[in-house]
Scaffold this motif. Structure first.
Motif, PDB file in Angstrom:
ATOM      1  N   GLU A 241       2.673  25.547  60.813  1.00  0.00           N
ATOM      2  CA  GLU A 241       1.236  25.301  60.896  1.00  0.00           C
ATOM      3  C   GLU A 241       0.970  23.899  61.429  1.00  0.00           C
ATOM      4  OE1 GLU A 241      -1.849  26.896  60.054  1.00  0.00           O
ATOM      5  OE2 GLU A 241      -0.544  28.627  60.408  1.00  0.00           O
ATOM      6  N   PRO A 242       0.003  23.730  62.296  1.00  0.00           N
ATOM      7  CA  PRO A 242      -0.332  22.376  62.763  1.00  0.00           C
ATOM      8  C   PRO A 242      -0.820  21.499  61.609  1.00  0.00           C
ATOM      9  CG  PRO A 242      -1.340  24.061  64.152  1.00  0.00           C
ATOM     10  CD  PRO A 242      -0.819  24.763  62.944  1.00  0.00           C
ATOM     11  N   PHE A 243      -0.648  20.216  61.751  1.00  0.00           N
ATOM     12  CA  PHE A 243      -1.220  19.283  60.787  1.00  0.00           C
ATOM     13  C   PHE A 243      -2.742  19.378  60.833  1.00  0.00           C
ATOM     14  CE2 PHE A 243       2.814  16.846  61.552  1.00  0.00           C
ATOM     15  CZ  PHE A 243       3.281  16.885  60.243  1.00  0.00           C
ATOM     16  N   ASP A 244      -3.373  19.102  59.678  1.00  0.00           N
ATOM     17  CA  ASP A 244      -4.827  19.000  59.645  1.00  0.00           C
ATOM     18  C   ASP A 244      -5.216  17.676  58.998  1.00  0.00           C
ATOM     19  OD1 ASP A 244      -4.414  19.341  56.911  1.00  0.00           O
ATOM     20  OD2 ASP A 244      -4.955  21.459  56.939  1.00  0.00           O
ATOM     21  N   GLU A 245      -6.507  17.476  58.814  1.00  0.00           N
ATOM     22  CA  GLU A 245      -6.986  16.205  58.280  1.00  0.00           C
ATOM     23  C   GLU A 245      -6.498  15.955  56.859  1.00  0.00           C
ATOM     24  OE1 GLU A 245      -8.353  13.815  59.807  1.00  0.00           O
ATOM     25  OE2 GLU A 245      -8.667  14.841  61.715  1.00  0.00           O
ATOM     26  N   GLU A 246      -6.325  17.028  56.075  1.00  0.00           N
ATOM     27  CA  GLU A 246      -5.776  16.855  54.727  1.00  0.00           C
ATOM     28  C   GLU A 246      -4.350  16.313  54.798  1.00  0.00           C
ATOM     29  OE1 GLU A 246      -7.201  17.227  51.797  1.00  0.00           O
ATOM     30  OE2 GLU A 246      -9.126  17.761  52.680  1.00  0.00           O
ATOM     31  N   ASP A 247      -3.605  16.791  55.778  1.00  0.00           N
ATOM     32  CA  ASP A 247      -2.240  16.291  55.952  1.00  0.00           C
ATOM     33  C   ASP A 247      -2.237  14.827  56.365  1.00  0.00           C
ATOM     34  OD1 ASP A 247      -1.086  18.792  55.377  1.00  0.00           O
ATOM     35  OD2 ASP A 247      -1.444  19.459  57.422  1.00  0.00           O
ATOM     36  N   VAL A 248      -3.189  14.435  57.190  1.00  0.00           N
ATOM     37  CA  VAL A 248      -3.285  13.031  57.601  1.00  0.00           C
ATOM     38  C   VAL A 248      -3.563  12.145  56.398  1.00  0.00           C
ATOM     39  CG1 VAL A 248      -4.545  11.385  59.022  1.00  0.00           C
ATOM     40  CG2 VAL A 248      -4.023  13.650  59.921  1.00  0.00           C
ATOM     41  N   SER A 249      -4.447  12.620  55.510  1.00  0.00           N
ATOM     42  CA  SER A 249      -4.749  11.848  54.309  1.00  0.00           C
ATOM     43  C   SER A 249      -3.506  11.674  53.444  1.00  0.00           C
ATOM     44  CB  SER A 249      -5.861  12.542  53.519  1.00  0.00           C
ATOM     45  OG  SER A 249      -6.110  11.862  52.311  1.00  0.00           O
TER      46      SER A 249
END
Length: 701
Positions: free
Chosen positions: A300-308
């Motif tokens: 799965e691609p990274f999302d904003e939750e992953d960035v956090s």
């Protein structure tokens, strides 16, 4: 009465309530409901995913509709339910929908639909309830990754090990590929630069990791672990280092920035990376490095939750890296102090060949020394102050300075250690008197030392030790020579017991190994070292290197000191000894003997004249105030040594005679002509000795 047996009630046709109930369940429930026939094909289903109809799925096998990662295992599980082995509840499977991208996680329950003949009869099919728990599992994976970072990062004071632990906590649970790059100077303990990071700042790749699904080991071609690079401009890496903000970057064929970094572009294409998260490692506005995370292939691609989450993990890692950097800086300073306080070159000894090996490591308090003593004797010393850091190196320097001064007094080894322990006790008292707020006040001091003196004329080595291992001795034939030195208390111990020496007579060509305690930590260490030393044809430096090669890895990281000495004798052509009578004419006889010998050695006239005068004064003093036997010895090496032995234990004292005094100038004259002079005592009397520097020759002191 079961529901099926309950009357429908007035106005409700038979089976109407069942049909209404099924219609509501399939239309309104948030859970995916699927009816499977005995061949596990879908015959009825509600919406698989919002906005996607079910028409294209009817007739497909259950494993085809969900494209499960393990279709065979899931199908066998459903067949066991169909065979009556009991229902399956909340079974976690991974797969994806046929018409939508991305991996999904499903929670599957399956129940057997019995026919008219009951549970033991023929099954009509299966009812399966499927819940999409992808977001829940992603949140759980993020929590697990963050917990792994908290548990793994911060337990080491080594920057590289900290970065390695950080990568291991993130791969493969959170990212398929990960790279930590640290500002090069930070790895050597320097203060990190204040952001933004200058474009030409070299970054060193401290750690990287990959999951098994990624074939290529290198994320960035040409930049392996340990390699350095400068961030290419107009790339996410450079932008993140400039504004200190994390970046979520999709990697597609239309992405424009890889043209500015072709090496990274080729490597990312080969690994199949489709999403990048780059996070600066910052602490209090300073930049320590960069964290780059990649997901590849079907992930799965990274999302904003992953960035956090990546930002939170990076903050934790930055703090741990900075702690390790501070320790590394102190370690570098301590190691520098240690090197400056140790001998800077091998010292020439009259009858002993020496070599040393100093292993840098966490222990910055170990030291070694070779000290030239009068009479061609040599003192061999190895010691250590327990602990790490600058304070251990300072304490080591204090003890080494004291033992050098004590060695110059020609004291016996046990007396040298006794005096050294008195100094150690004073240092401990000074530390205990520090204010309670001082961190050193509560730190325990521990130190040990072994001190040996080799005499080439008697071929004996006398050793005493204080809380330190005894030296190992190997004869010229390769066999170990026993040397049982009584154990003495450590230098900072409260035990006030006396130190007891041990003396061993050695054959010429024997090898002594004075080792710091770290080299003798395991039970086979003595055997390993003595076996290595049993090679008389190899040089001492080669033997020392061989000992290091055989060390366990943890010993080399702790640091250690090794001092090797090969015994010899003084050439008879460079020594002259005379037994003299206790008579008033003896000084004149001594002058004649000395002149004749020195001229035979080819020494210059100034040296001959000075030596005549020195010998005349020393012999006169021995005749007047000493007792038989009286002996004169000359020793020629890089210096010229004169020794006068007599049977008296009384020591002469240097006096400053007044102008009208008729005597009292003998030792004053001697001290003016000689570079060094002194007295040493033994069981059969004392020896007055002098050393004179020779023109064109270096000194041993």
């Amino acid at each position: 009465m079961s529901y099926a047996e309950t009357p429908a009630g007035p106005g409700i046709p038979p089976g109407g309530l069942d049909d209404a109930l099924l219609k509501v369940l399939f239309a309104q429930t948030a859970v995916g409901l699927f009816v499977l026939d005995p061949q596990l094909r879908l015959v009825r289903a509600n919406s698989l995913v919002e906005g996607v109809g079910t028409e294209g799925y009817i007739g497909l096998r259950f494993t085809e509709a969900f494209r499960l990662d393990d279709p065979d295992g899931s199908e066998q599980l459903l067949k066991r339910v169909l065979a009556g082995e009991g229902p399956v509840r909340d079974h976690l499977v991974r797969g994806r929908f046929r018409h939508t991208p991305g991996d999904r996680v499903f929670l599957v329950s399956a129940y057997r639909l019995d026919g008219p003949d009951g549970p033991g009869g023929t099954a009509l099919g299966l009812l399966s309830a499927v819940v999409d728990v992808t977001e829940r599992e992603r949140a759980r994976a993020r929590e697990s990754a963050l917990a792994a970072v908290r548990d793994a990062v911060g337990g080491s004071l080594d920057v590289a090990a900290t970065c390695r632990s950080f990568i291991d906590a993130l791969v493969p649970g959170f990212a398929d590929l990960a790279v930590v790059e640290v500002v090069d100077e930070v790895l050597r303990g320097a203060d990190p630069p204040v952001g933004p990071l200058p474009p030409d700042t070299p970054l060193r790749r401290a750690a990287s990791g990959r999951c098994e699904a990624v074939e290529r080991d290198e994320v960035i071609r040409g930049h392996p672990v340990g390699g350095t690079r400068r961030l290419p401009p107009r790339t996410p890496y450079a932008l993140a280092a400039a504004d200190l903000r994390p970046r979520l970057v999709p990697l597609t064929a239309e992405t424009p920035w890889p043209a500015a970094d072709p090496d990274s572009s080729r490597a990312l294409a080969e690994t199949g990376a489709h999403t990048l998260v780059v996070v600066p490692l910052t602490l209090r506005g300073a930049v320590l490095g960069l964290l780059s995370l990649y997901r590849c292939g079907a992930s799965e691609p990274f999302d904003e939750e992953d960035v956090s989450l990546a930002g939170t993990a990076a903050t934790r890692a930055a703090l741990a890296i900075d702690n390790a950097r501070r320790y590394e800086r102190e370690h570098v300073i301590a190691s520098t102090v240690q090197r400056r306080l140790l001998p800077q070159a091998e010292r020439h000894q009259a009858a002993v060949e020496t070599a040393h090996v100093l292993l840098p490591g966490r222990d910055s308090g170990c030291w070694f020394d070779t000290i030239a003593l009068s009479g061609a004797r040599t003192a061999l010393v190895v010691g250590g102050v327990a602990g790490e850091g600058l304070q251990s190196a300072i304490a080591m320097g204090q003890l080494r300075t004291v033992i050098q001064a004590l060695a110059g007094l020609d004291l016996e080894p046990e007396e040298v250690l006794a005096r050294l322990k008195e100094t150690a006790d004073r240092l401990a008292d000074e530390r205990a008197a520090l204010p309670p707020s001082d961190s050193l006040q509560g730190e325990e001091l521990r130190a040990g030392c072994v001190y040996g003196v080799y005499d080439p004329f008697t071929r004996t080595c006398t050793v005493a030790r204080a809380g330190h291992p005894a030296p190992l001795v190997v004869g010229p034939d390769g066999r170990a020579v026993p040397l049982d030195v009584p154990q003495g208390a450590g230098l900072f111990d409260t035990d006030g017991a006396l130190f007891a020496p041990a003396t061993v007579t050695l054959e010429e060509g024997s090898v002594l190994a004075f080792c710091s305690a770290e080299l003798l930590a395991d039970e086979r260490a003595e055997e390993r070292i003595t076996r290595t030393l049993a090679h008389p044809g190899r040089s001492l430096q080669q033997l020392g290197d061989d000992i290091v090669y055989a060390l366990p890895d943890d010993t080399r990281s702790a640091g250690a000191a090794l001092l090797l000495a090969r015994t010899g004798t003084v050439s008879e052509h460079r020594v002259a000894t005379w037994d003299l009578a206790q008579d008033r004419t003896t000084p004149a006889t001594a002058r004649l003997l000395v002149r004749d010998r020195l001229q035979g050695w080819g020494l210059d006239e100034d040296t001959v004249d000075s030596t005549e005068l020195i010998v005349s004064e020393l012999v006169t003093n021995a005749v007047r105030y000493g007792t038989p036997p009286l002996r004169l010895r000359l020793l020629l090496d890089t210096t010229l040594t004169c020794e006068v032995h007599d049977g008296s234990t009384a020591s002469p004292h240097l006096r400053h005679a007044r102008t009208v005094d008729e005597g009292g100038r003998g030792l004053f004259i001697v001290s003016s002509l000689a570079a060094h002079w002194g007295a040493r005592h033994g069981p059969d009397g004392k020896v007055l000795w002098t050393e004179q520097d020779l023109p064109g020759a270096g000194t041993t002191r």
